[in-house]
Each structure stands twice: as structure tokens, then as C-alpha cells.
Design a protein around this motif. Structure first.
Motif, PDB file in Angstrom:
ATOM      1  N   ALA A   1      -2.853  -4.521   5.685  1.00 47.21           N
ATOM      2  CA  ALA A   1      -3.327  -5.882   4.960  1.00 47.21           C
ATOM      3  C   ALA A   1      -3.346  -7.139   5.793  1.00 47.21           C
ATOM      4  O   ALA A   1      -5.122  -7.280   5.737  1.00 47.21           O
ATOM      5  N   LEU A   2      -2.686  -7.010   7.100  1.00 45.83           N
ATOM      6  CA  LEU A   2      -3.303  -8.455   7.239  1.00 45.83           C
ATOM      7  C   LEU A   2      -4.160  -7.771   8.196  1.00 45.83           C
ATOM      8  O   LEU A   2      -4.777  -9.074   9.208  1.00 45.83           O
ATOM      9  N   ALA A   3      -3.808  -6.429   9.214  1.00 44.57           N
ATOM     10  CA  ALA A   3      -4.259  -6.994  10.239  1.00 44.57           C
ATOM     11  C   ALA A   3      -5.867  -6.566  10.115  1.00 44.57           C
ATOM     12  O   ALA A   3      -6.745  -7.075  10.215  1.00 44.57           O
ATOM     13  N   THR A   4      -6.158  -5.840   8.587  1.00 45.75           N
ATOM     14  CA  THR A   4      -7.240  -5.857   8.394  1.00 45.75           C
ATOM     15  C   THR A   4      -8.341  -7.130   7.694  1.00 45.75           C
ATOM     16  O   THR A   4      -9.412  -8.287   8.146  1.00 45.75           O
ATOM     17  N   CYS A   5      -7.376  -8.400   7.477  1.00 50.58           N
ATOM     18  CA  CYS A   5      -8.034  -9.798   6.819  1.00 50.58           C
ATOM     19  C   CYS A   5      -7.894 -10.565   8.236  1.00 50.58           C
ATOM     20  O   CYS A   5      -8.860 -11.277   8.113  1.00 50.58           O
ATOM     21  N   ILE A   6      -7.532 -10.106   9.815  1.00 50.53           N
ATOM     22  CA  ILE A   6      -7.402 -10.858  10.428  1.00 50.53           C
ATOM     23  C   ILE A   6      -9.039 -10.248  11.532  1.00 50.53           C
ATOM     24  O   ILE A   6      -9.568 -11.496  11.887  1.00 50.53           O
TER      25      ILE A   6
ATOM     26  N   ILE B   1      -7.502  -2.673  14.585  1.00 50.01           N
ATOM     27  CA  ILE B   1      -7.609  -1.526  15.208  1.00 50.01           C
ATOM     28  C   ILE B   1      -6.276  -1.421  15.534  1.00 50.01           C
ATOM     29  O   ILE B   1      -5.244  -0.972  15.374  1.00 50.01           O
ATOM     30  N   VAL B   2      -6.439  -2.345  16.924  1.00 48.85           N
ATOM     31  CA  VAL B   2      -5.163  -2.291  17.346  1.00 48.85           C
ATOM     32  C   VAL B   2      -3.707  -3.152  16.889  1.00 48.85           C
ATOM     33  O   VAL B   2      -2.497  -2.581  16.877  1.00 48.85           O
ATOM     34  N   LEU B   3      -4.653  -4.300  16.010  1.00 50.57           N
ATOM     35  CA  LEU B   3      -2.881  -4.905  15.302  1.00 50.57           C
ATOM     36  C   LEU B   3      -2.708  -3.915  14.392  1.00 50.57           C
ATOM     37  O   LEU B   3      -1.445  -3.410  13.551  1.00 50.57           O
ATOM     38  N   ASP B   4      -3.526  -2.838  13.082  1.00 49.07           N
ATOM     39  CA  ASP B   4      -3.426  -2.219  12.501  1.00 49.07           C
ATOM     40  C   ASP B   4      -1.881  -1.238  13.350  1.00 49.07           C
ATOM     41  O   ASP B   4      -0.764  -0.504  12.621  1.00 49.07           O
TER      42      ASP B   4
ATOM     43  N   TYR C   1      -0.613  -4.733  -0.565  1.00 45.75           N
ATOM     44  CA  TYR C   1      -1.824  -4.692  -0.324  1.00 45.75           C
ATOM     45  C   TYR C   1      -3.138  -5.544  -1.124  1.00 45.75           C
ATOM     46  O   TYR C   1      -4.238  -6.579  -0.119  1.00 45.75           O
ATOM     47  N   LEU C   2      -2.944  -5.825  -2.176  1.00 44.47           N
ATOM     48  CA  LEU C   2      -4.068  -6.586  -2.872  1.00 44.47           C
ATOM     49  C   LEU C   2      -4.030  -7.803  -2.381  1.00 44.47           C
ATOM     50  O   LEU C   2      -4.768  -8.920  -2.434  1.00 44.47           O
ATOM     51  N   GLN C   3      -2.496  -7.925  -2.594  1.00 43.82           N
ATOM     52  CA  GLN C   3      -2.134  -9.864  -2.870  1.00 43.82           C
ATOM     53  C   GLN C   3      -2.347 -10.255  -1.449  1.00 43.82           C
ATOM     54  O   GLN C   3      -3.388 -11.476  -0.781  1.00 43.82           O
ATOM     55  N   THR C   4      -2.254  -9.570  -0.114  1.00 43.34           N
ATOM     56  CA  THR C   4      -2.823 -10.217   1.595  1.00 43.34           C
ATOM     57  C   THR C   4      -4.385 -10.394   1.040  1.00 43.34           C
ATOM     58  O   THR C   4      -4.658 -11.512   1.610  1.00 43.34           O
TER      59      THR C   4
ATOM     60  N   MET D   1       5.926  -2.813   9.757  1.00 43.13           N
ATOM     61  CA  MET D   1       5.382  -3.876   8.593  1.00 43.13           C
ATOM     62  C   MET D   1       4.498  -3.257   7.547  1.00 43.13           C
ATOM     63  O   MET D   1       3.990  -3.929   6.234  1.00 43.13           O
ATOM     64  N   GLY D   2       4.312  -1.740   7.671  1.00 39.31           N
ATOM     65  CA  GLY D   2       3.976  -1.183   6.759  1.00 39.31           C
ATOM     66  C   GLY D   2       2.518  -1.072   6.640  1.00 39.31           C
ATOM     67  O   GLY D   2       2.029  -1.876   6.332  1.00 39.31           O
ATOM     68  N   MET D   3       2.182  -1.471   4.394  1.00 42.45           N
ATOM     69  CA  MET D   3       1.293  -1.791   3.448  1.00 42.45           C
ATOM     70  C   MET D   3       0.407  -3.560   4.515  1.00 42.45           C
ATOM     71  O   MET D   3      -0.251  -3.530   4.058  1.00 42.45           O
ATOM     72  N   PHE D   4       2.007  -4.359   4.045  1.00 41.84           N
ATOM     73  CA  PHE D   4       1.627  -5.102   4.574  1.00 41.84           C
ATOM     74  C   PHE D   4       0.720  -5.377   5.794  1.00 41.84           C
ATOM     75  O   PHE D   4      -0.297  -6.482   5.976  1.00 41.84           O
TER      76      PHE D   4
END
Length: 436
Positions: free
Chosen positions: A187-192, A169-172, A127-130, A181-184
């Protein structure tokens, strides 16, 4: 447009946008709870301090830069105002690049330093790395949000936040469940989200009303010092949240282990949403306060300040009443393991900890008022007071005396003390006299 209508336009749009941002944090919490259980929530909770630092830098550049921009624009110093805008963006991208490097090479070390153990290390590191890799977009988005809002386009600023939040939310859901994709994925959804928000904000630069003109230039440390000093309250508030979260995580883990962290994760993430509402009110009022200060309009400053505090108190009362009525359902939504111990600790936490919102709302409005009216010393002082000077010794003492109940009570005590101090120091009339 009258001051009341203008206030509620800016504040309602900004609060709505902040609700959107908060919802995607809650979406992370909910989906991670369903997919990864208590350890997943604990990992997310351990990662939030790093996110808070990134978010805080963006808020610092946005609040400080946009406040100075509005004051200068009200004083017809357009060229200097444009320089502040450019310096804020350039510095934000540079700092974001530094975090990106940390994310690539140091996420595991950061995860351990934040308290991750063998059960949570892998998911916390991912999560942190992303989040760190995408930090330039988080910082740039927060900075642009403030400038677009101060440039007379609060509707677009809100749209950017809402669209980013909805997409997250949709991508989550898609990333965590269908794509597994789990934790990654979380995190990726949050970053988009900030990337899509920046795309929406870019519409402002094509509009005829746009006054923001970017000119690439060398870093000017005098201008940057002023921006950071004036906006330090935004940074300190986020860092304060990160420090408190880290300290609470450490104390709670020593008291109740990962189940305690899961309970605090529920309280902390809902708290994040409520505090963002206060931030929304404060950021919505900031352009009006800065413009009024630039024009030396005392009556308007006092009116906006009063409306802001009343709005924060109404939000606090509404949230607390809703929590009392629906706390069992709220907890059940995030307690996928159906742990009785987690539910009991979280229930007590919601009832006691949330009393602090009545004070925290006033404090958030007040520190933003000090920044918006060019009083960085007071803004910084009270932000530091909230962020560690008071709560660290209080939580250490209270947790020693009363265990988990003491942890919850420490937040209330610290915020209440700050309110009393702010009441003594706040004097808009004196501030206007000093500025003339």
C-alpha cells in the motif's frame, strides 16, 4: 500539426501513462500473490472499491474541470477558465482530507463492510488505512494530470504517470521482500506514486507555455456543481467499477469462497489494466473534443470520435487474442498457491469476461465524448446504466441460473446493451446545431 498526428500524440502519451498506472496495480497483485498467497489477493481485491472511489473523485474533478477549462479557453474566456482550475484543486484537497480522517479512524469498519472475513480483515484494514490516509495526493494528482494535459503538455502528464508507476514497482519489491513489510509495504509503495507524479507535474508551472494560474478563493458551489456534473462520468465509471467489484465479490464468495475471490482477483486486476487503456484513449481525445466543441468544428469532432472508437476496438482485439494465446502463463503468474480450482475458474473468466471489452471500449469513449462536448446528462445517464442499473439485476439473474459462468457473462451482456443504446443517442451534428 494535423489532426491525426495530434490525436495519436495525445492518445499514445496518455495510454502509455495509463499503462504505467495499471502496471503498479498489477505489481501489487503479483508481489502480494508471491508473498501472501490467495488471502493476500482476496484482501487486495476487497480494497479496490475504496481505491476506486478516491480515484473516481480525482477523475471527476479532472475531467469535468479540464473539459470546462478547455471549452472556456477556446471561447477566450480566460478569467472564468482560471476560476474553474482553482475551484477544482481546492475542492479536491478538502475531499481528500475527509477520506484521510476516515482512514485514520474507520478502516476496520470499512473493511468489514466491503466483505472482509477473519482471514482477510487484518490485511484489508491495513491496505485501506494506508490508501485513505494518502487520498489527498491521489485526488490532487488525477486532477492536475487532466489540467496539465489540457494546457498543452501531454508529454509531461505522461512522464508524471510513468515515473510514479516505475517508482511504485521498485518500492513494491523493496517493501514487500527485503524489508518484509507485507500488505502495508504494498500500500505504501502505491501511495508514494502520486506524490512523485505531482512533483513531476509541478515542472509545468515553470514553463513559459503554462496558462494555469492558481488563485486561492472561497468555494463557489455553482462552479463546483458544473465541474462535478460535467465530470460525473469519470466518477460514476470508477464507482461503477467499485460497485460491480463489491457485488461480484459478494456473489462469488457465496459461490466459491476465497478461492473464487482469488480467481476473480486475477481477472479483475488484469481487467483494470485493459479498462485503463480505454480511459487513456478517452482522456487523450478529450482535450481535442472539448477544443473542437468550443470552436464548433463538427468535422474535427467526428474525426476524433471515429479515431478513438477504432483505437479502442484495436486494443480490445489485441488483448483478447493475447489472452487466448497466453492465458495459462498469465494465470500461473498470479496463482502462487498453484490451486487447480483457481486456475480453472480464472481461465473461464478470462475467455468469457474479456469479450465485454469490445463493448466497454466504445462505451468509455462515448461517455467521455458526451462530457467533453458539454452533454453531462447523457454522460451521467450512460455511466449509471453501465454502473448498476443494468449489471446488478443481470449478474443476480445470471449467477442464479449459471453460477460462476453467469457472473462472467453478465459483464458482457450489460456492456453490449449500453452500446446499442449509445448508438441510438449519439449525434454530433445535432449537438453542434443545438450549441449554436
Amino acid at each position: 500539426m494535423g489532426i491525426n498526428k495530434l490525436f495519436f500524440k495525445y492518445v499514445s502519451l496518455n495510454v502509455l501513462g495509463m499503462v504505467g498506472i495499471s502496471l503498479y496495480i498489477l505489481a501489487d497483485t503479483f508481489f502480494i500473490a508471491q508473498a501472501l498467497g490467495s488471502n493476500g489477493i482476496a484482501s487486495l481485491n476487497l480494497s479496490i472499491p475504496a481505491y476506486g472511489v478516491i480515484n473516481g473523485i480525482g477523475l471527476m474533478l479532472g475531467l469535468g474541470g479540464a473539459s470546462r477549462y478547455s471549452i472556456l479557453s477556446a471561447q477566450k474566456k480566460t478569467k472564468t477558465a482560471q476560476k474553474v482550475y482553482a475551484q477544482s484543486l481546492i475542492f479536491g484537497v478538502i475531499i481528500g482530507g475527509v477520506f484521510l480522517v476516515f482512514g485514520l479512524f474507520g478502516s476496520g469498519l470499512i473493511a468489514r463492510s466491503l466483505g472482509a472475513n477473519n482471514e482477510t480483515l487484518a490485511s484489508t484494514s491495513i491496505y485501506l488505512q494506508t490508501i485513505l490516509f494518502f487520498s489527498p495526493f491521489f485526488i490532487l494528482n488525477n486532477t492536475l494530470q487532466s489540467f496539465v494535459r489540457n494546457d498543452g503538455d501531454p508529454s509531461l502528464a505522461m512522464s508524471g504517470m510513468m515515473i510514479g508507476s516505475f517508482l511504485n514497482i521498485v518500492l513494491d519489491y523493496i517493501f514487500i521482500f527485503p524489508l518484509d513489510m507485507g500488505m502495508f509495504g504494498a500500500a505504501l509503495a502505491t501511495c508514494i506514486a502520486p506524490i512523485s507524479s505531482i512533483a513531476v507535474l509541478s515542472i509545468h508551472f515553470k514553463r513559459a507555455t503554462n496558462q494555469l494560474k492558481f488563485v486561492f478563493q472561497k468555494l463557489n458551489w455553482i462552479v463546483l456543481k458544473d465541474i462535478c456534473y460535467l465530470g460525473a462520468t469519470g466518477f460514476i465509471n470508477e464507482i461503477a467499477s467499485a460497485v460491480v467489484l463489491f457485488l461480484f465479490n459478494t456473489i462469488i464468495f457465496s459461490l466459491e469462497g476465497n478461492l473464487g475471490l482469488a480467481a476473480y482477483g486475477i481477472v479483475a486486476n488484469i481487467s483494470f489494466v485493459v479498462l485503463s487503456l480505454f480511459t487513456g484513449v478517452a482522456q487523450g481525445a478529450q482535450p481535442l473534443l472539448s477544443d473542437s466543441y468550443g470552436k464548433r468544428d463538427l468535422s474535427k469532432i467526428k474525426h476524433v470520435l471515429t479515431l478513438s472508437i477504432i483505437t479502442a476496438l484495436v486494443i480490445s482485439a489485441t488483448v483478447y487474442l493475447t489472452t487466448l494465446l497466453f492465458k495459462s502463463g498469465i494465470i500461473a503468474a498470479f496463482n502462487s498457491d498453484q490451486s487447480t480450482q483457481v486456475a480453472e475458474m480464472a481461465a473461464t473468466g478470462l475467455i468469457v469476461y474479456f469479450i465485454g471489452f469490445f463493448f466497454a471500449g466504445i462505451n468509455t469513449i462515448s461517455t467521455t465524448y458526451f462530457s467533453a462536448t458539454d452533454q453531462p446528462r447523457l454522460a451521467l445517464f450512460f455511466s449509471l446504466l453501465r454502473g448498476g442499473v443494468l449489471i446488478i439485476p443481470i449478474v443476480l439473474l445470471f449467477s442464479y441460473l449459471w453460477g460462476m459462468n453467469g457472473v462472467w457473462m453478465s459483464y458482457v451482456a450489460a456492456e453490449a446493451i449500453v452500446v446499442l443504446w449509445i448508438v441510438i443517442k449519439m449525434n454530433p451534428r445535432k449537438r453542434i446545431r443545438q450549441a449554436k
